[in-house]
Design a protein around this motif. Structure first.
Motif, PDB file in Angstrom:
ATOM      1  N   ARG A  26      14.472  -6.675  -4.435  1.00  0.00           N
ATOM      2  CA  ARG A  26      13.473  -7.092  -3.237  1.00  0.00           C
ATOM      3  C   ARG A  26      12.336  -6.333  -3.248  1.00  0.00           C
ATOM      4  NH1 ARG A  26      17.418  -7.091   0.126  1.00  0.00           N
ATOM      5  NH2 ARG A  26      16.963  -5.121   1.103  1.00  0.00           N
ATOM      6  N   VAL A  27      12.263  -4.995  -3.136  1.00  0.00           N
ATOM      7  CA  VAL A  27      11.232  -4.146  -3.077  1.00  0.00           C
ATOM      8  C   VAL A  27      10.624  -3.979  -4.339  1.00  0.00           C
ATOM      9  CG1 VAL A  27      10.548  -1.734  -2.909  1.00  0.00           C
ATOM     10  CG2 VAL A  27      12.239  -2.707  -1.191  1.00  0.00           C
ATOM     11  N   ILE A  28      10.934  -4.030  -5.536  1.00  0.00           N
ATOM     12  CA  ILE A  28      10.314  -4.007  -6.615  1.00  0.00           C
ATOM     13  C   ILE A  28       9.504  -5.319  -6.818  1.00  0.00           C
ATOM     14  CG2 ILE A  28      10.572  -4.064  -9.408  1.00  0.00           C
ATOM     15  CD1 ILE A  28      12.830  -1.932  -8.869  1.00  0.00           C
ATOM     16  N   ALA A  29      10.114  -6.493  -6.581  1.00  0.00           N
ATOM     17  CA  ALA A  29       9.451  -7.569  -6.542  1.00  0.00           C
ATOM     18  C   ALA A  29       8.325  -7.829  -5.697  1.00  0.00           C
ATOM     19  CB  ALA A  29      10.450  -8.996  -6.241  1.00  0.00           C
ATOM     20  N   ALA A  30       8.480  -7.082  -4.575  1.00  0.00           N
ATOM     21  CA  ALA A  30       7.303  -7.333  -3.529  1.00  0.00           C
ATOM     22  C   ALA A  30       5.935  -6.148  -3.650  1.00  0.00           C
ATOM     23  CB  ALA A  30       7.925  -6.839  -2.257  1.00  0.00           C
ATOM     24  N   VAL A  31       6.217  -5.444  -4.745  1.00  0.00           N
ATOM     25  CA  VAL A  31       4.960  -4.758  -5.152  1.00  0.00           C
ATOM     26  C   VAL A  31       3.827  -5.420  -5.741  1.00  0.00           C
ATOM     27  CG1 VAL A  31       4.247  -2.756  -6.623  1.00  0.00           C
ATOM     28  CG2 VAL A  31       6.536  -2.485  -5.566  1.00  0.00           C
ATOM     29  N   ARG A  32       2.768  -5.196  -5.151  1.00  0.00           N
ATOM     30  CA  ARG A  32       1.351  -5.744  -5.509  1.00  0.00           C
ATOM     31  C   ARG A  32       0.422  -4.811  -5.604  1.00  0.00           C
ATOM     32  NH1 ARG A  32       4.562  -8.875  -6.177  1.00  0.00           N
ATOM     33  NH2 ARG A  32       4.938 -11.281  -5.331  1.00  0.00           N
ATOM     34  N   PRO A  33      -0.591  -5.022  -6.588  1.00  0.00           N
ATOM     35  CA  PRO A  33      -1.675  -3.952  -6.562  1.00  0.00           C
ATOM     36  C   PRO A  33      -2.281  -3.733  -5.105  1.00  0.00           C
ATOM     37  CG  PRO A  33      -1.867  -5.798  -8.345  1.00  0.00           C
ATOM     38  CD  PRO A  33      -1.005  -6.149  -7.443  1.00  0.00           C
ATOM     39  N   GLY A  34      -2.631  -2.340  -4.926  1.00  0.00           N
ATOM     40  CA  GLY A  34      -3.141  -1.988  -3.552  1.00  0.00           C
ATOM     41  C   GLY A  34      -2.043  -1.656  -2.643  1.00  0.00           C
ATOM     42  N   ALA A  35      -0.899  -1.910  -2.863  1.00  0.00           N
ATOM     43  CA  ALA A  35       0.117  -1.780  -1.796  1.00  0.00           C
ATOM     44  C   ALA A  35       0.379  -0.386  -1.609  1.00  0.00           C
ATOM     45  CB  ALA A  35       1.330  -2.531  -2.156  1.00  0.00           C
ATOM     46  N   VAL A  36       0.865   0.017  -0.282  1.00  0.00           N
ATOM     47  CA  VAL A  36       1.479   1.334  -0.279  1.00  0.00           C
ATOM     48  C   VAL A  36       2.734   1.373  -0.130  1.00  0.00           C
ATOM     49  CG1 VAL A  36       1.551   3.084   1.718  1.00  0.00           C
ATOM     50  CG2 VAL A  36      -0.787   2.165   1.356  1.00  0.00           C
ATOM     51  N   VAL A  37       3.408   2.085  -1.030  1.00  0.00           N
ATOM     52  CA  VAL A  37       4.932   2.209  -1.102  1.00  0.00           C
ATOM     53  C   VAL A  37       5.531   3.403  -0.594  1.00  0.00           C
ATOM     54  CG1 VAL A  37       4.795   0.702  -3.133  1.00  0.00           C
ATOM     55  CG2 VAL A  37       4.893   2.924  -3.487  1.00  0.00           C
ATOM     56  N   PRO A  68      -4.488  -5.905   3.126  1.00  0.00           N
ATOM     57  CA  PRO A  68      -5.357  -7.130   3.244  1.00  0.00           C
ATOM     58  C   PRO A  68      -6.059  -7.360   1.797  1.00  0.00           C
ATOM     59  CG  PRO A  68      -5.646  -5.586   5.049  1.00  0.00           C
ATOM     60  CD  PRO A  68      -5.016  -4.899   3.967  1.00  0.00           C
ATOM     61  N   VAL A  69      -6.207  -8.741   1.380  1.00  0.00           N
ATOM     62  CA  VAL A  69      -6.760  -9.062   0.231  1.00  0.00           C
ATOM     63  C   VAL A  69      -8.073  -8.353   0.145  1.00  0.00           C
ATOM     64  CG1 VAL A  69      -7.675 -11.041  -1.022  1.00  0.00           C
ATOM     65  CG2 VAL A  69      -5.392 -11.041   0.097  1.00  0.00           C
ATOM     66  N   ASP A  70      -8.999  -8.438   1.085  1.00  0.00           N
ATOM     67  CA  ASP A  70     -10.274  -7.959   1.073  1.00  0.00           C
ATOM     68  C   ASP A  70     -10.240  -6.124   0.879  1.00  0.00           C
ATOM     69  OD1 ASP A  70      -9.552  -7.435   3.742  1.00  0.00           O
ATOM     70  OD2 ASP A  70     -11.659  -7.391   4.356  1.00  0.00           O
ATOM     71  N   LYS A  71      -9.305  -5.712   0.772  1.00  0.00           N
ATOM     72  CA  LYS A  71      -8.996  -4.130   0.640  1.00  0.00           C
ATOM     73  C   LYS A  71      -8.655  -3.767  -0.741  1.00  0.00           C
ATOM     74  CE  LYS A  71     -10.894  -3.012   4.944  1.00  0.00           C
ATOM     75  NZ  LYS A  71     -12.184  -2.459   4.662  1.00  0.00           N
TER      76      LYS A  71
END
Length: 191
Positions: free
Chosen positions: A30-41, A113-116
């Motif tokens: 679940r966590v790995i699938a949620a990772v997107r560019p810019g995300a804080v993990v 946020p997408v703009d960041k």
């Protein structure tokens, strides 16, 4: 067939181990699938890891012991987690490695946020290759970094957070940024 009490205990044990293993893999997937560019993990290390225990002790308990930022080196390319590690400095790992069973017992992903997203990624990538800050000092302008310092500096540079969430911890003469404080600040800012 007559079941002995030891056979019943063994069967219950195996069922429990199978269920616990499936639960652990479920949160990882679940966590790995949620990772997107810019995300804080964030991840919590293993209970038998001395660094995990030191970080948790330093922040008075808590949930998280390590943080990073998800970055892509090229558009639409592999997503990596950039973090700072003792003896290594800032480095990149695939999410599957960052959250693997040998170093993580729990994890969380906080999307930007997408703009960041681009600003966060660019700020994080500009810090890649820095040595690890064994002194956990915030007064060297980022020449050396520890994990929360890396993430906080990138987020501050990208305009996501204004102030660094610093606190005093036992056995250190200076204030530091703890994983739980950083995650709480990010959560309050972007969610």
């Amino acid at each position: 067939m007559k079941l002995t009490s030891s056979m019943v205990v063994a069967m219950v044990f195996m069922a429990t181990v199978t269920f616990v293993g499936a639960e652990a893999q479920a949160w990882r997937d679940r966590v790995i699938a949620a990772v997107r560019p810019g995300a804080v993990v964030a991840r919590r290390g293993l209970d038998n890891d001395p660094i995990t225990q030191a970080v948790l002790f330093g922040q008075g308990g808590g949930k998280w012991s390590h943080v990073g930022i998800a970055v892509q080196l090229i558009p639409d390319g592999q997503i990596y987690i950039e973090s700072a590690m003792p003896g290594v400095g800032t480095k990149l790992e695939k999410p599957e490695v960052f959250f693997n069973a040998e170093q993580a017992s729990e994890g969380e992903v906080l999307l930007m946020p997408v703009d960041k997203v681009d600003a966060v990624q660019n700020a994080a990538k500009s810090l890649l290759g820095r040595p690890f800050d064994d002194q956990l000092a915030l007064d060297d302008n980022g020449k050396k970094l520890y994990c929360t310092e890396l993430v906080a500096m990138a987020l501050q540079s990208a305009g996501v957070i204004k102030d660094l969430p610093m606190r005093s911890v036992p056995f250190l003469p200076q204030k530091v940024i703890t994983p739980d404080d950083l995650i709480a600040t990010v959560r309050a800012t972007v969610l």
